[in-house]
Write a protein that holds these residues in place. Structure first.
Motif, PDB file in Angstrom:
ATOM      1  N   THR A  87     -21.163   8.977   6.379  1.00 57.69           N
ATOM      2  CA  THR A  87     -19.942   8.912   5.589  1.00 57.69           C
ATOM      3  C   THR A  87     -18.789   9.554   6.356  1.00 57.69           C
ATOM      4  O   THR A  87     -18.979  10.473   7.147  1.00 57.69           O
ATOM      5  CB  THR A  87     -20.121   9.647   4.252  1.00 57.69           C
ATOM      6  OG1 THR A  87     -20.500  11.006   4.513  1.00 57.69           O
ATOM      7  CG2 THR A  87     -21.197   8.976   3.413  1.00 57.69           C
ATOM      8  N   SER A  88     -17.589   9.036   6.115  1.00 55.66           N
ATOM      9  CA  SER A  88     -16.426   9.543   6.829  1.00 55.66           C
ATOM     10  C   SER A  88     -15.172   9.327   5.987  1.00 55.66           C
ATOM     11  O   SER A  88     -15.007   8.282   5.350  1.00 55.66           O
ATOM     12  CB  SER A  88     -16.271   8.822   8.170  1.00 55.66           C
ATOM     13  OG  SER A  88     -15.049   9.168   8.789  1.00 55.66           O
ATOM     14  N   TYR A  89     -14.295  10.318   6.011  1.00 53.78           N
ATOM     15  CA  TYR A  89     -13.011  10.200   5.320  1.00 53.78           C
ATOM     16  C   TYR A  89     -11.901   9.755   6.272  1.00 53.78           C
ATOM     17  O   TYR A  89     -10.743   9.661   5.865  1.00 53.78           O
ATOM     18  CB  TYR A  89     -12.627  11.547   4.705  1.00 53.78           C
ATOM     19  CG  TYR A  89     -13.471  11.926   3.509  1.00 53.78           C
ATOM     20  CD1 TYR A  89     -13.237  11.369   2.256  1.00 53.78           C
ATOM     21  CD2 TYR A  89     -14.521  12.838   3.631  1.00 53.78           C
ATOM     22  CE1 TYR A  89     -14.015  11.699   1.165  1.00 53.78           C
ATOM     23  CE2 TYR A  89     -15.299  13.184   2.537  1.00 53.78           C
ATOM     24  CZ  TYR A  89     -15.040  12.611   1.311  1.00 53.78           C
ATOM     25  OH  TYR A  89     -15.820  12.939   0.227  1.00 53.78           O
ATOM     26  N   ARG A  90     -12.248   9.468   7.511  1.00 54.63           N
ATOM     27  CA  ARG A  90     -11.239   9.113   8.511  1.00 54.63           C
ATOM     28  C   ARG A  90     -10.376   7.916   8.097  1.00 54.63           C
ATOM     29  O   ARG A  90      -9.148   7.958   8.261  1.00 54.63           O
ATOM     30  CB  ARG A  90     -11.928   8.835   9.852  1.00 54.63           C
ATOM     31  CG  ARG A  90     -10.941   8.530  10.983  1.00 54.63           C
ATOM     32  CD  ARG A  90     -11.667   8.209  12.286  1.00 54.63           C
ATOM     33  NE  ARG A  90     -10.750   7.903  13.360  1.00 54.63           N
ATOM     34  CZ  ARG A  90     -10.249   8.800  14.202  1.00 54.63           C
ATOM     35  NH1 ARG A  90     -10.609  10.066  14.087  1.00 54.63           N
ATOM     36  NH2 ARG A  90      -9.411   8.444  15.151  1.00 54.63           N
ATOM     37  N   VAL A  92      -9.418   6.894   5.174  1.00 55.14           N
ATOM     38  CA  VAL A  92      -8.467   7.296   4.133  1.00 55.14           C
ATOM     39  C   VAL A  92      -7.419   8.248   4.695  1.00 55.14           C
ATOM     40  O   VAL A  92      -6.223   8.132   4.393  1.00 55.14           O
ATOM     41  CB  VAL A  92      -9.202   7.962   2.962  1.00 55.14           C
ATOM     42  CG1 VAL A  92      -8.217   8.363   1.872  1.00 55.14           C
ATOM     43  CG2 VAL A  92     -10.243   7.034   2.392  1.00 55.14           C
ATOM     44  N   LEU A  93      -7.855   9.183   5.532  1.00 51.55           N
ATOM     45  CA  LEU A  93      -6.911  10.120   6.135  1.00 51.55           C
ATOM     46  C   LEU A  93      -5.898   9.388   7.005  1.00 51.55           C
ATOM     47  O   LEU A  93      -4.717   9.755   7.046  1.00 51.55           O
ATOM     48  CB  LEU A  93      -7.665  11.164   6.966  1.00 51.55           C
ATOM     49  CG  LEU A  93      -8.550  12.130   6.174  1.00 51.55           C
ATOM     50  CD1 LEU A  93      -9.330  13.033   7.125  1.00 51.55           C
ATOM     51  CD2 LEU A  93      -7.716  12.968   5.215  1.00 51.55           C
ATOM     52  N   CYS A 211     -17.314   4.214  -1.757  1.00 51.69           N
ATOM     53  CA  CYS A 211     -16.058   3.916  -2.437  1.00 51.69           C
ATOM     54  C   CYS A 211     -15.475   2.625  -1.877  1.00 51.69           C
ATOM     55  O   CYS A 211     -15.473   2.407  -0.653  1.00 51.69           O
ATOM     56  CB  CYS A 211     -15.077   5.072  -2.223  1.00 51.69           C
ATOM     57  SG  CYS A 211     -13.463   4.788  -2.957  1.00 51.69           S
ATOM     58  N   VAL A 220     -16.854   5.412   2.976  1.00 50.22           N
ATOM     59  CA  VAL A 220     -16.197   6.546   2.347  1.00 50.22           C
ATOM     60  C   VAL A 220     -16.909   6.825   1.028  1.00 50.22           C
ATOM     61  O   VAL A 220     -17.065   5.923   0.209  1.00 50.22           O
ATOM     62  CB  VAL A 220     -14.708   6.253   2.081  1.00 50.22           C
ATOM     63  CG1 VAL A 220     -14.047   7.435   1.373  1.00 50.22           C
ATOM     64  CG2 VAL A 220     -13.991   5.937   3.377  1.00 50.22           C
ATOM     65  N   VAL A 225     -11.461  11.078  -3.365  1.00 49.41           N
ATOM     66  CA  VAL A 225     -10.449  10.211  -2.765  1.00 49.41           C
ATOM     67  C   VAL A 225     -10.058   9.089  -3.713  1.00 49.41           C
ATOM     68  O   VAL A 225      -8.882   8.834  -3.970  1.00 49.41           O
ATOM     69  CB  VAL A 225     -10.960   9.629  -1.425  1.00 49.41           C
ATOM     70  CG1 VAL A 225      -9.986   8.575  -0.907  1.00 49.41           C
ATOM     71  CG2 VAL A 225     -11.120  10.738  -0.398  1.00 49.41           C
TER      72      VAL A 225
END
Length: 247
Positions: A87-90, A92-93, A211, A220, A225
């Motif tokens: 998983t990664s929030y990259r 969205v960021l 998500c 994600v 988020v």
């Protein structure tokens, strides 16, 4: 004492292997003098693979020992590629960072200040627009993920296909404060349904699922988020309702 590495990579008139270029750069970045051997034909490449019992090129050799392809070379230097399933929030960021930059730049240009009410509005609108754009790249894949947790979509499948178009429409109209009688109810409705759906799936059912907020191509985790995205839409709709103009 100079360090030397041997690199064998495919370079033809029709194709230059990108991983070969990356391997050469990585070696030079780590202080190696590269003996760059080009495999210029398919026959030459196949013969090299057969000789060294490997399935892919490029291949790197250091001190007579085969390191392997680009991924193995990265691992050798302590920089392995991230797990594709992690998983990664990259994503969205990246969206939020670009949206913020656009909003601040536009505010500075048009109003002479960075931190303005319009900058905040643009940030939310631009974020919504870019998130919608990512969903619209593959609506089929997005809808399949969205159906996993959205309460309305589970009961009425067409909503899963309509959602990214509705989000994009609201974002575009809100950015220019155009046709608020359309953008406000659209953002309020889809934002509210989304916030309730995410809260129920994550905080009540305690589910761990992907998500759909950035489309179907990213990993994600559903949670803060997506909830923030929906709360932002609700907040923007409420703000425009109580402040229909900025005068």
């Amino acid at each position: 004492m100079s360090k030397t590495a041997q690199l064998y990579r495919m370079v033809t008139d029709e194709h230059t292997c990108p991983y070969g270029i990356k391997s050469k750069y990585l070696l030079e970045k780590n202080g190696y003098e590269v003996e760059d051997h080009h495999l210029t034909t398919r026959e030459q490449t196949d013969a090299f693979k057969a000789e060294h019992d490997v399935k892919t090129a490029p291949q790197t050799f250091i001190d007579g020992r085969r390191i392997g392809g680009h991924e193995a070379l990265r691992a050798h230097f302590g920089k392995p590629l991230p797990d594709q399933n992690a998983t990664s929030y990259r994503p969205v960021l990246a969206v939020f960072a670009v949206a913020l930059g656009l909003a601040l730049s536009l505010s500075w240009w048009s109003l002479g200040e960075l931190l303005t009410v319009r900058a905040a509005e643009w940030f939310i609108a631009f974020s919504m627009a870019m998130l919608a754009m990512l969903k619209l790249q593959d609506v089929e894949k997005f809808s399949s993920m969205f159906l996993g947790y959205d309460l309305l979509a589970k009961r009425w499948v067409p909503y899963a296909y309509a959602y990214p178009y509705l989000e994009a429409l609201a974002a575009i109209l809100m950015a220019g404060r155009v046709l608020p009688w359309i953008s406000i109810p659209v953002a309020a409705v889809i934002g509210t349904i989304g916030a309730v759906s995410v809260s129920y799936a994550v905080y009540v059912q305690k589910r761990e699922i992907k998500c759909a907020c950035v489309g179907g191509s990213a990993n994600v985790p559903l949670g803060f988020v997506s909830l923030s995205e929906n709360l932002a839409m609700m907040g923007m709709a409420g703000w425009m309702l109580v402040r229909p103009t900025l005068s």
